[in-house]
Design an enzyme around this catalytic site. Structure first.
Site, PDB file in Angstrom:
ATOM      1  CB  SER A 259      36.703  33.772  41.713  1.00  5.05           C
ATOM      2  OG  SER A 259      35.922  33.214  40.692  1.00  5.05           O
TER       3      SER A 259
ATOM      4  CG  ASP B 245      31.737  28.024  44.742  1.00  6.84           C
ATOM      5  OD1 ASP B 245      30.926  28.284  43.832  1.00  6.84           O
ATOM      6  OD2 ASP B 245      32.956  28.243  44.659  1.00  6.84           O
TER       7      ASP B 245
ATOM      8  CG  HIS C 185      32.271  31.870  44.112  1.00  7.11           C
ATOM      9  ND1 HIS C 185      33.151  30.885  43.736  1.00  7.11           N
ATOM     10  CD2 HIS C 185      32.691  33.011  43.505  1.00  7.11           C
ATOM     11  CE1 HIS C 185      34.065  31.410  42.916  1.00  7.11           C
ATOM     12  NE2 HIS C 185      33.811  32.696  42.780  1.00  7.11           N
TER      13      HIS C 185
END
Length: 386
Positions: free
Chosen positions: A117, A306, A363
């Site tokens: 991320s 994601d 994700h």
């Protein structure tokens, strides 16, 4: 700075040292430790069970709460709260120097910085700081071999331009929505360019943050209750419940065992997130080519479902990166990534650069595909083609 360190379950003396970085910014790496690739998982009754796919099976792994103020890391001086990844890199380098001074037996092991991320910002900045430290002989040499960025935000201009394309391809929006979103892109791109101009006002970066995240927010509003971390799922309000983590780490017995005193654990902190907004739209891809040229390999991987840091935007910035191996990488064929004979993704690799699109994952790839992610990281660190 607070950290967890776990020796390899295989061979601590020879297995690499991995530092795992969580994003947010301001989210504790305890999230990754207990929900993704750590050696333990938390049960409903707040006991711990072994994770059969923990990355400590192939590495000595460190989970560090950073930037300062995240998780159990704390400061009594507000000046220590970071506003960009370069500032966080200063603290990271100091932390690694202190770690290897305390544990010199690991200093010669291969070293990898891996994360997810917003770590797409942190990792290049941290690696650049380590490389400069090594070159300048500032402290203990760090045997940095590679970087891996999972579902990350690294090159905002390319990645924010890809949001609408990904959303349309996955049928999250229609063509009319796509056309409307296209009108927001020029302002976002202009803002990113102003933010990247070191002589420009710092407020330009904050403005770019709001202009660009408006693209993402509008897609989220159109999709309604679709979970943007995993578009296969629906949710209303909070999409994930991390209460077990908070309850476990806030037990008095656990806090005493960890030596954190009366600090109350909070999964993600706005007090760290908000000051980092000016950093959001800065491009950290720019430091990666020099790292590649210095022999540091890079793996970029992303889950196919994601939206937040989608695979399409990641694939595009990796292709667009200018380095000596760019032509060979762009022309390299995409081939299946297989685990136990089953196709788990699609990968492209040339020289020191590898990209992997992970199937059936959102994700948080190690949580969605634990076996595949462990096999991915093992092969990559060992130099075996994915």
């Amino acid at each position: 700075m607070f950290y967890f360190f776990f020796q390899s379950r295989n061979n601590p003396s020879t297995d690499p040292v991995v530092v795992y970085i969580t994003g947010g910014p301001g989210c504790s790496t305890s999230l990754a430790l207990f929900y993704e690739n750590g050696p333990f998982q938390i049960t409903d009754n707040l006991s711990l069970v072994w994770n059969d796919f923990g990355w400590d099976k192939v590495s000595n792994i460190i989970y560090v709460d950073q930037p300062t103020g995240t998780g159990f890391s704390y400061t009594s001086d507000e000046a220590d709260i970071r506003t960009d990844s370069q500032g966080a890199a200063v603290d990271f380098y100091d932390f690694m120097q202190a770690f290897f001074e305390a544990h010199p037996q690991y200093a010669r092991n291969d070293f990898y910085i891996i994360g997810e991320s917003y770590a797409g910002h942190y990792i290049p900045a941290f690696a650049d700081r380590v490389q400069r430290g090594n070159n300048n002989k500032e402290g203990i040499p760090i045997n940095m071999k590679g970087l891996a960025i999972g579902s990350g935000l690294t090159e905002p201009e390319i990645q924010y331009k890809a949001y609408a394309d990904y959303a349309l391809s996955m049928k999250l929006i229609n063509q009319s929505d796509y056309n409307s979103l296209g009108q927001l892109v020029p302002q976002c791109v202009q803002g990113i360019k102003l933010c990247g101009n070191s002589s420009g006002p710092s407020s330009a970066c904050t403005k770019a943050f709001y202009d660009c995240t408006d693209i993402f927010n509008r897609i989220v509003n159109i999709t309604g209750n679709t979970n943007y971390f995993d578009i296969r799922k629906k949710c209303a309000g909070k999409c994930y419940d991390f209460s077990k983590l908070n309850n476990f780490l806030n037990q008095e017995s656990v806090r005493q065992a960890l030596g954190v005193g009366d600090i109350q654990f909070v999964t993600c902190k706005r007090s760290v997130y908000d000051p980092m907004k000016p950093d959001w739209m800065k491009n950290y891809e720019v430091v990666i080519p020099a790292l590649l040229e210095n022999g540091v390999k890079l793996l970029v991987y992303a889950g196919e479902y994601d939206l937040e840091c989608n695979w399409l935007g990641n694939a595009r910035w990796v292709d667009a990166m200018v380095w000596s191996g760019q032509k060979n990488f762009v022309s390299a064929p995409s081939v299946p990534f297989k685990v136990d004979g089953e196709e788990a993704g699609l990968t492209k690799s040339s020289g020191l650069l590898t990209f992997l699109k992970v199937y059936n994952a959102g994700h948080w790839i190690p949580a969605d595909q634990p076996k595949a992610s462990l096999e991915m990281i093992k092969r990559w660190m060992q130099g075996i083609p994915l």
